[in-house]
Design a protein around this motif. Structure first.
Motif, PDB file in Angstrom:
ATOM      1  N   GLY A  61     -21.097 -39.319  72.710  1.00 10.41           N
ATOM      2  CA  GLY A  61     -21.513 -39.490  71.332  1.00 10.41           C
ATOM      3  C   GLY A  61     -22.670 -38.592  70.977  1.00 10.41           C
ATOM      4  O   GLY A  61     -23.118 -37.778  71.788  1.00 10.41           O
ATOM      5  N   THR A  62     -23.158 -38.766  69.750  1.00 11.07           N
ATOM      6  CA  THR A  62     -24.244 -37.948  69.208  1.00 11.07           C
ATOM      7  C   THR A  62     -25.368 -38.863  68.743  1.00 11.07           C
ATOM      8  O   THR A  62     -25.115 -39.894  68.110  1.00 11.07           O
ATOM      9  N   VAL A  63     -26.607 -38.479  69.059  1.00 11.16           N
ATOM     10  CA  VAL A  63     -27.762 -39.278  68.656  1.00 11.16           C
ATOM     11  C   VAL A  63     -27.921 -39.178  67.145  1.00 11.16           C
ATOM     12  O   VAL A  63     -28.139 -38.092  66.596  1.00 11.16           O
ATOM     13  N   LEU A  86     -26.319 -44.302  68.475  1.00 15.98           N
ATOM     14  CA  LEU A  86     -25.363 -43.237  68.777  1.00 15.98           C
ATOM     15  C   LEU A  86     -24.127 -43.346  67.913  1.00 15.98           C
ATOM     16  O   LEU A  86     -23.594 -44.437  67.705  1.00 15.98           O
ATOM     17  N   ASP A  87     -23.662 -42.196  67.423  1.00 12.75           N
ATOM     18  CA  ASP A  87     -22.353 -42.109  66.789  1.00 12.75           C
ATOM     19  C   ASP A  87     -21.367 -41.742  67.891  1.00 12.75           C
ATOM     20  O   ASP A  87     -21.372 -40.606  68.381  1.00 12.75           O
ATOM     21  N   LEU A  88     -20.554 -42.714  68.316  1.00 14.82           N
ATOM     22  CA  LEU A  88     -19.569 -42.424  69.350  1.00 14.82           C
ATOM     23  C   LEU A  88     -18.455 -41.560  68.770  1.00 14.82           C
ATOM     24  O   LEU A  88     -18.160 -41.626  67.573  1.00 14.82           O
ATOM     25  N   VAL A  95     -25.992 -49.160  69.508  1.00 16.15           N
ATOM     26  CA  VAL A  95     -27.375 -49.112  69.961  1.00 16.15           C
ATOM     27  C   VAL A  95     -27.331 -48.884  71.463  1.00 16.15           C
ATOM     28  O   VAL A  95     -26.565 -49.538  72.176  1.00 16.15           O
ATOM     29  N   ALA A  96     -28.153 -47.942  71.938  1.00 16.07           N
ATOM     30  CA  ALA A  96     -28.041 -47.529  73.328  1.00 16.07           C
ATOM     31  C   ALA A  96     -29.392 -47.242  73.953  1.00 16.07           C
ATOM     32  O   ALA A  96     -30.251 -46.624  73.321  1.00 16.07           O
ATOM     33  N   GLU A 103     -33.477 -35.898  71.016  1.00 17.27           N
ATOM     34  CA  GLU A 103     -33.669 -35.474  69.633  1.00 17.27           C
ATOM     35  C   GLU A 103     -32.430 -35.876  68.835  1.00 17.27           C
ATOM     36  O   GLU A 103     -31.337 -35.992  69.392  1.00 17.27           O
ATOM     37  N   ILE A 104     -32.615 -36.051  67.544  1.00 17.56           N
ATOM     38  CA  ILE A 104     -31.475 -36.328  66.672  1.00 17.56           C
ATOM     39  C   ILE A 104     -30.508 -35.149  66.770  1.00 17.56           C
ATOM     40  O   ILE A 104     -30.914 -33.992  66.765  1.00 17.56           O
TER      41      ILE A 104
END
Length: 129
Positions: A61-63, A86-88, A95-96, A103-104
């Motif tokens: 995913g992405t932060v 996180l966007d999986l 929430v992780a 960083e975002i």
């Protein structure tokens, strides 16, 4: 310091923790309309069906956002603690707990924190590009 705060396992999320014990990140899926959701719940938020299943996530995913928790102390955790949203890749947010600085926009991959014979939790690590 005692061990970590243990999650409350119930009929809505037992499949998730059964998955983590097998090193699978499971996402609830409505068997009626196919919508994925996290966190899990008893009924589909889209169609209202109670027919639930799950899919196994690729664990990437992405932060989207994060915070660094410095105080108060959290049982079983070493501070500072990085908590991310996180966007999986499957399209849900989670929430992780993450290791190291983030960083975002960073990519992350799931790993497994084996607490004891009865509890394994996901822990995420930044992927270097």
């Amino acid at each position: 310091m005692s061990g970590p705060v243990r999650p409350v396992v119930n009929r809505d999320n037992a499949y998730f923790f059964e998955g983590t014990a097998n090193r699978e990140l499971r996402i609830q899926k409505c068997n009626q309309c196919g919508v994925l959701r996290h966190p899990p719940g008893p009924a589909c938020p889209d169609c209202g069906a109670f027919d639930r299943g799950y899919v196994v996530s690729a664990g990437e995913g992405t932060v989207f956002s994060y915070l660094v928790h410095h105080a108060p102390q959290v049982p079983g955790k070493e501070l500072p603690l990085v908590i991310a949203l996180l966007d999986l890749d499957e399209g849900v947010r989670m929430v992780a707990e993450m290791t190291g600085p983030v960083e975002i926009g960073d990519r992350a991959v799931v790993g497994w924190n084996v607490i004891d014979d009865d509890l394994t939790l996901p822990i995420w690590t930044k992927v270097d590009r």
